[in-house]
Design a protein around this motif. Structure first.
Motif, PDB file in Angstrom:
ATOM      1  N   LEU A  87      -1.022  12.620   8.529  1.00  0.00           N
ATOM      2  CA  LEU A  87      -2.398  12.360   8.961  1.00  0.00           C
ATOM      3  C   LEU A  87      -2.430  11.066   9.782  1.00  0.00           C
ATOM      4  CD1 LEU A  87      -5.076  13.717   8.556  1.00  0.00           C
ATOM      5  CD2 LEU A  87      -5.349  12.470   6.420  1.00  0.00           C
ATOM      6  N   MET A 103      -8.707  10.044   2.997  1.00  0.00           N
ATOM      7  CA  MET A 103      -7.894  10.863   2.110  1.00  0.00           C
ATOM      8  C   MET A 103      -7.280  10.032   0.988  1.00  0.00           C
ATOM      9  SD  MET A 103      -5.081  13.620   3.207  1.00  0.00           S
ATOM     10  CE  MET A 103      -5.708  15.205   2.836  1.00  0.00           C
ATOM     11  N   ILE A 104      -6.837   8.864   1.347  1.00  0.00           N
ATOM     12  CA  ILE A 104      -6.253   7.987   0.328  1.00  0.00           C
ATOM     13  C   ILE A 104      -7.306   7.647  -0.723  1.00  0.00           C
ATOM     14  CG2 ILE A 104      -5.245   5.723  -0.100  1.00  0.00           C
ATOM     15  CD1 ILE A 104      -4.023   5.849   2.692  1.00  0.00           C
ATOM     16  N   LEU A 121       0.340   7.564  -6.138  1.00  0.00           N
ATOM     17  CA  LEU A 121      -0.705   8.589  -6.160  1.00  0.00           C
ATOM     18  C   LEU A 121      -0.100   9.991  -6.154  1.00  0.00           C
ATOM     19  CD1 LEU A 121      -3.356   7.143  -3.679  1.00  0.00           C
ATOM     20  CD2 LEU A 121      -3.659   7.541  -6.109  1.00  0.00           C
ATOM     21  N   ASP A 129      -3.745  10.670  13.677  1.00  0.00           N
ATOM     22  CA  ASP A 129      -4.815   9.747  13.994  1.00  0.00           C
ATOM     23  C   ASP A 129      -4.336   8.635  14.924  1.00  0.00           C
ATOM     24  OD1 ASP A 129      -7.116   7.627  12.268  1.00  0.00           O
ATOM     25  OD2 ASP A 129      -7.558   9.343  13.559  1.00  0.00           O
ATOM     26  N   PHE A 165       2.028  14.318  -1.407  1.00  0.00           N
ATOM     27  CA  PHE A 165       0.936  13.444  -0.990  1.00  0.00           C
ATOM     28  C   PHE A 165       1.372  12.438   0.069  1.00  0.00           C
ATOM     29  CE2 PHE A 165      -3.134  11.672  -1.163  1.00  0.00           C
ATOM     30  CZ  PHE A 165      -3.042  10.299  -1.188  1.00  0.00           C
ATOM     31  N   LYS A 169      -8.082  10.478  -3.029  1.00  0.00           N
ATOM     32  CA  LYS A 169      -7.041  10.673  -4.029  1.00  0.00           C
ATOM     33  C   LYS A 169      -7.106   9.603  -5.116  1.00  0.00           C
ATOM     34  CE  LYS A 169      -3.295  12.526  -5.701  1.00  0.00           C
ATOM     35  NZ  LYS A 169      -3.677  13.073  -6.987  1.00  0.00           N
ATOM     36  N   SER A 217      -6.062   1.933   9.577  1.00  0.00           N
ATOM     37  CA  SER A 217      -5.274   3.028   9.016  1.00  0.00           C
ATOM     38  C   SER A 217      -3.827   2.633   8.811  1.00  0.00           C
ATOM     39  CB  SER A 217      -5.397   4.299   9.865  1.00  0.00           C
ATOM     40  OG  SER A 217      -5.082   4.029  11.194  1.00  0.00           O
ATOM     41  N   LYS A 275      -9.964  -3.689   2.787  1.00  0.00           N
ATOM     42  CA  LYS A 275      -8.915  -2.699   2.969  1.00  0.00           C
ATOM     43  C   LYS A 275      -7.602  -3.415   3.260  1.00  0.00           C
ATOM     44  CE  LYS A 275     -11.409   1.191   5.005  1.00  0.00           C
ATOM     45  NZ  LYS A 275     -11.555   1.955   6.255  1.00  0.00           N
ATOM     46  N   PRO A 276      -6.522  -2.864   2.876  1.00  0.00           N
ATOM     47  CA  PRO A 276      -6.392  -1.585   2.170  1.00  0.00           C
ATOM     48  C   PRO A 276      -6.833  -1.700   0.710  1.00  0.00           C
ATOM     49  CG  PRO A 276      -4.245  -2.610   2.421  1.00  0.00           C
ATOM     50  CD  PRO A 276      -5.226  -3.457   3.166  1.00  0.00           C
ATOM     51  N   ASP A 324     -14.807   6.845   8.545  1.00  0.00           N
ATOM     52  CA  ASP A 324     -14.439   7.666   9.690  1.00  0.00           C
ATOM     53  C   ASP A 324     -12.927   7.766   9.850  1.00  0.00           C
ATOM     54  OD1 ASP A 324     -14.120   5.503  12.448  1.00  0.00           O
ATOM     55  OD2 ASP A 324     -14.521   4.850  10.396  1.00  0.00           O
ATOM     56  N   ASP A 325     -12.207   6.936   9.181  1.00  0.00           N
ATOM     57  CA  ASP A 325     -10.753   6.983   9.270  1.00  0.00           C
ATOM     58  C   ASP A 325     -10.218   8.053   8.320  1.00  0.00           C
ATOM     59  OD1 ASP A 325      -8.029   6.574   8.921  1.00  0.00           O
ATOM     60  OD2 ASP A 325      -8.188   4.401   9.123  1.00  0.00           O
ATOM     61  N   PRO A 326      -9.633   9.093   8.867  1.00  0.00           N
ATOM     62  CA  PRO A 326      -9.210  10.190   7.998  1.00  0.00           C
ATOM     63  C   PRO A 326      -8.112   9.798   7.014  1.00  0.00           C
ATOM     64  CG  PRO A 326      -8.483  10.556  10.261  1.00  0.00           C
ATOM     65  CD  PRO A 326      -9.358   9.352  10.280  1.00  0.00           C
ATOM     66  N   THR A 327      -7.238   8.926   7.466  1.00  0.00           N
ATOM     67  CA  THR A 327      -6.168   8.490   6.573  1.00  0.00           C
ATOM     68  C   THR A 327      -6.748   7.768   5.363  1.00  0.00           C
ATOM     69  OG1 THR A 327      -4.863   8.129   8.579  1.00  0.00           O
ATOM     70  CG2 THR A 327      -3.958   7.280   6.509  1.00  0.00           C
ATOM     71  N   CYS A 328      -7.589   6.794   5.652  1.00  0.00           N
ATOM     72  CA  CYS A 328      -8.199   6.034   4.558  1.00  0.00           C
ATOM     73  C   CYS A 328      -9.026   6.940   3.660  1.00  0.00           C
ATOM     74  CB  CYS A 328      -9.132   4.952   5.102  1.00  0.00           C
ATOM     75  SG  CYS A 328      -8.282   3.641   5.952  1.00  0.00           S
ATOM     76  N   SER A 354      -2.753  -0.257   8.006  1.00  0.00           N
ATOM     77  CA  SER A 354      -2.669  -1.092   6.812  1.00  0.00           C
ATOM     78  C   SER A 354      -2.861  -0.251   5.559  1.00  0.00           C
ATOM     79  CB  SER A 354      -3.693  -2.225   6.863  1.00  0.00           C
ATOM     80  OG  SER A 354      -5.004  -1.734   6.721  1.00  0.00           O
ATOM     81  N   SER A 355      -3.584   0.822   5.680  1.00  0.00           N
ATOM     82  CA  SER A 355      -3.792   1.674   4.515  1.00  0.00           C
ATOM     83  C   SER A 355      -2.520   2.337   4.038  1.00  0.00           C
ATOM     84  CB  SER A 355      -4.803   2.788   4.823  1.00  0.00           C
ATOM     85  OG  SER A 355      -6.068   2.249   5.009  1.00  0.00           O
ATOM     86  N   PRO A 400       0.807  -1.224   0.000  1.00  0.00           N
ATOM     87  CA  PRO A 400       0.000   0.000   0.000  1.00  0.00           C
ATOM     88  C   PRO A 400       0.839   1.271   0.000  1.00  0.00           C
ATOM     89  CG  PRO A 400      -0.957  -1.568   1.512  1.00  0.00           C
ATOM     90  CD  PRO A 400       0.358  -2.145   1.067  1.00  0.00           C
ATOM     91  N   ILE A 412      -0.219  12.177   3.841  1.00  0.00           N
ATOM     92  CA  ILE A 412      -0.913  10.999   4.360  1.00  0.00           C
ATOM     93  C   ILE A 412      -0.225  10.490   5.628  1.00  0.00           C
ATOM     94  CG2 ILE A 412      -1.448   8.582   3.896  1.00  0.00           C
ATOM     95  CD1 ILE A 412      -3.272  10.327   2.405  1.00  0.00           C
ATOM     96  N   LEU A 444       0.599   4.659  -2.407  1.00  0.00           N
ATOM     97  CA  LEU A 444       0.632   6.062  -2.009  1.00  0.00           C
ATOM     98  C   LEU A 444       1.640   6.830  -2.855  1.00  0.00           C
ATOM     99  CD1 LEU A 444       0.551   6.067   1.906  1.00  0.00           C
ATOM    100  CD2 LEU A 444      -1.332   6.217   0.304  1.00  0.00           C
TER     101      LEU A 444
END
Lengths: 146, 675
Positions: A48, B46-47, A33, A52, A41, B50, A84, B134-135, B40-44, A86-87, A26, A45, A30
């Protein structure tokens, strides 16, 4: 020269982050992107993510310290944290989150506390490495300008 | 031009390669697809934003479900597709999914870090058109436009075919294949009816992307009309065109009805536990029975089919049950649950579900409020109308469920239901005292289920009406329409009225004869419903339940009724006897029966499923259920066809000893049976 060296360093560090399992696929997404429209970017991220995560870690700490422990809530927080992390491809952190959730579902307070320490540790390590890495990236980008 | 570019869209998954820059906006599709992403996850968030922007979609992001919902409501046609996280603090993603399905009819894609099978399945049953783990990778997002097109195609097709094909779900035919391409979709909701597609007008419909149909809001009233029409036609024969005609709502198009029907079917299917039973089961099962039910046929068919479909009631037992139920024809042919009743049931505004309304002639007054929330129609007629009860209950469930958005309404509604007009016979004072408790638990699970059950099926929901597991058995004349609990499924959750099925089984048997009019002492009020609620809500078992069960087989009952009662009693008792644990999940029909009962049994005490006698005994011991036999002799005769019924029911439950008709009613007395 400098630029090349910097770029080379960036590449090496990046490679090691992946090789050592700190980062995963992942994160590459990013990076892909990131473009001219969003040149920072990845940094955005990641920042952020730090914000969080700080919040979630605090919530988890609090939940772990309360008695009796509300495992559902704990699991909830950790689920979010895992989502998050994992994202952005924070592989080791995500793995520790998984371990934590297992203890949580078993309602094993000891296990939760221990594995949470691991989560925090991995998070701290990753954060440090990412900060170094991204700074190098910025420097290389700046030096690239010609 | 459009068609060619349309085809291009369909064929390529690469978002940019396949698009042709063209004059028509449609040519650029899916560029500009309006996506609402909720997480609700701001990181996700935003990703995702994008990523979606990179796909050239028009993105709106939202970190709260409530906000998303109000955005959607304000601008119903402002979005093409919604992507939502499952796990959100202010609202469950599935709930949001249902709301959107009901109110806006937009395709919704769920996503979660959770890839557990049951969660993904939940997405399917709630009508999500896809489920992303996810992801999320950008590649997964590149194709989301397909869900928009598919949905439009379906609706367009339906519109096109309005007036032509009788089986209104033809549109599904075309979309069937397309539907399956989605990762979360599964196959088989096609009904056999869909097979014939001689006229394939849909092929010309490539340009669905440019179709914009005004969205219809399915209000409670509208949905009630819809369900009433569907029931009138029989869920199997309910085609959009006919439904539209029956509903007779100006401005409503066949395509609106068709898409709503899809969702409704999905809802029904979901209630039935997403059964894996082939639809053929339904069809074959019902036919032999249909004739017997006579007036009930439409309802019965539905119930049986759905029940059968859901596998709750093995076909065989279903047949047996029906046979048994019908076996003793009481002289009354009336169907306990006339359609009228059902209509009433669906009437949300009418807090009193008047199950008994239909049977005015019957002892309406006796609406025994068997279950606090369970409307029981004390129909003296014994009827094989098991379905009725189940169906109505099921319908109620659906009613409730389908209006997930009106959750607040649901509760009161449920509450209402809980107080059937039945006259309390069954309700003792004690039990009456409990209604609030009953209701609330009932309300809750139901409510949640309702929401869950929102028939928001985005993908052509299957055709089968495997409806909620109605207990086919349930409703005989007196049909206690209790909200049946889906015993198997639940506990405590799933289909709110899931309990109905269970209850219905009990009810049917109880043919409270019409003669028993005011005399009927709470007979019908079998607790099953109580039980179910208890079961659902982990209520402390209440004695009143059992008391209710003590069906008051009043002397006034004739032999017919007795038989009915007896059967009922047996069934009830037997069921009660069954420990919930045992019965649960064993068998749908069993659950219905047993569930209803055993829940009370449980509370009261170890009703032993093994032995009916024991059960009864234990019931007695607990002082809960007493079956009082005021009726002469017949009450406990062994020669009722109850054997058949019981055997049928019991057979399914391995854990349950074969029904012995030896229910030792003697000595049981009914206490506190309000009459």
């Amino acid at each position: 020269m400098d630029r090349n060296r910097l770029q080379h360093q960036v590449a090496c560090m990046r490679r090691s982050l992946f090789d050592q399992g700190y980062l995963d696929e992942p994160f590459i997404q990013l990076e892909e992107l990131q473009d001219d429209a969003n040149p920072n970017f990845v940094q955005e991220i990641v920042t952020l993510f730090y914000t969080d995560s700080a919040r979630l870690i605090q919530n988890i700490e609090h939940a772990l310290n309360s008695r009796p422990i509300d495992f559902d809530k704990l699991d909830d927080y950790m689920h979010q944290f895992k989502g998050s992390s994992s994202s952005i491809g924070a592989k080791k952190v995500t793995n520790e989150c998984t371990v934590f959730r297992e203890y949580c579902s078993a309602e094993n307070a000891e296990g939760c506390i221990r594995s949470f320490q691991q989560v925090k540790q991995e998070y701290a390590i990753l954060r440090r490495k990412l900060e170094v890495y991204l700074q190098m990236v910025r420097q290389a980008a700046v030096s690239r300008t010609a | 031009m459009n068609s060619s570019s349309g085809k291009t869209y369909m064929s390529t998954s690469n978002s940019s390669a396949g698009w042709k820059a063209g004059d028509a906006a449609a040519d650029q599709f899916p560029v500009g697809l309006r996506v609402l992403v909720v997480d609700d996850d701001p990181t996700c968030l935003m990703i995702l934003e994008k990523m979606l922007r990179t796909c050239l979609y028009e993105v709106t992001k939202c970190n709260r479900a409530e906000t998303a919902l109000s955005m959607l409501r304000e601008n119903k046609s402002g979005f093409d597709v919604v992507i939502s996280d499952v796990h959100m603090p202010d609202m469950d993603g599935f709930k949001l999914l249902e709301h959107i399905g009901l109110e806006m009819d937009l395709p919704v894609i769920m996503m979660s870090a959770d890839d557990g099978k049951h969660v993904v399945m939940k997405g399917v049953t709630h009508g999500a058109c896809d489920y992303l783990i996810k992801p999320v990778r950008i590649e997964a997002l590149k194709n989301i436009w397909q869900h928009v097109v598919r949905k439009r195609k379906n609706e367009w097709k339906d519109f096109e075919q309005s007036g032509s094909v009788e089986e209104g779900d033809r549109q599904l035919k075309q979309s069937e294949e397309a539907d399956y391409s989605s990762s979360a979709n599964e196959g088989n909701w096609k009904s056999s009816k869909r097979r014939k597609d001689d006229e394939d007008e849909t092929d010309e419909r490539d340009d669905t992307s440019s179709l914009k149909k005004p969205r219809v809001v399915w209000s409670v009233e509208l949905h009630q009309q819809f369900v009433a029409a569907v029931n009138q036609l029989g869920i199997d024969k309910a085609v959009p065109k006919k439904i539209l005609e029956l509903m007779n709502v100006p401005g409503l198009t066949r395509e609106n009805v068709a898409s709503h029907l899809q969702k409704y079917r999905l809802y029904l299917r979901r209630l039935s536990g997403v059964s894996q039973h082939p639809s053929s089961l339904n069809n074959s099962f019902m036919s032999p029975q249909e004739a017997t039910f006579g007036p009930l046929s439409s309802l019965n068919g539905l119930d049986l089919q759905t029940l059968a479909a859901t596998g709750q009631l093995p076909a065989q037992s279903l047949v047996t049950l029906q046979a048994a139920g019908l076996g003793r024809p009481t002289g009354k042919s009336g169907i306990p649950m006339p359609l009228v009743d059902q209509r009433n049931i669906f009437s949300f505004e009418n807090p009193k579900l008047r199950f008994g309304d239909g049977q005015q002639h019957v002892n309406n007054n006796k609406q025994m409020n068997l279950l606090h929330g369970i409307p029981t129609t004390m129909e003296p007629k014994q009827l094989a109308g098991l379905h009725h009860g189940a169906q109505s209950m099921g319908n109620m469930n659906m009613q409730v469920a389908s209006h997930g958005s009106q959750s607040s309404q649901n509760n009161p509604l449920l509450m209402q239901m809980a107080q059937p007009q039945v006259r309390g016979q069954m309700l003792n004072d004690t039990s009456l005292g409990h209604p609030p408790r009953l209701l609330s638990p009932m309300g809750q699970p139901i409510l949640s289920n309702g929401i869950a059950a929102n028939v928001s099926t985005r993908n052509g929901i299957q055709e089968n009406i495997r409806a909620p597991s109605y207990n086919p058995v349930s409703q005989t004349s007196s049909m206690l329409n209790f909200p049946m609990n889906h015993a198997p499924e639940l506990p405590g959750n799933s289909f709110p009225l899931g309990s109905t099925p269970g209850i219905s089984s009990l009810t049917p048997k109880v043919a409270f004869q019409e003669d028993v009019n005011s005399d009927i002492k709470g007979t019908v009020g079998f607790l099953p419903s109580y039980d179910i609620f208890n079961d659902l809500n982990q209520h402390k078992p209440q004695n009143w339940e059992l008391q209710n069960v003590g069906m008051t087989f009043d002397a006034s009952q004739h032999s017919n009724s007795l038989q009915g009662n007896l059967n009922h009693a047996h069934s009830v008792l037997v069921q009660q006897g069954f420990p919930s644990g045992q019965v649960n999940g064993q068998n749908r029909s069993a659950t219905v029966v047993s569930k209803a009962m055993f829940s009370s049994g449980d509370s009261t005490g170890h009703v032993n499923a093994q032995n009916g006698n024991q059960q009864l005994n234990s019931l007695l011991v607990d002082g809960t259920v007493r079956v009082k036999s005021e009726t002469p002799t017949n009450l406990y005769p062994d020669d009722f066809g109850q054997e058949d019924l019981m055997s049928a029911l019991l057979k399914q439950q391995d854990a349950i000893a074969p029904a012995e008709h030896e229910f030792d009613f003697d000595g049981y007395s009914l206490d506190n049976i309000p009459v």
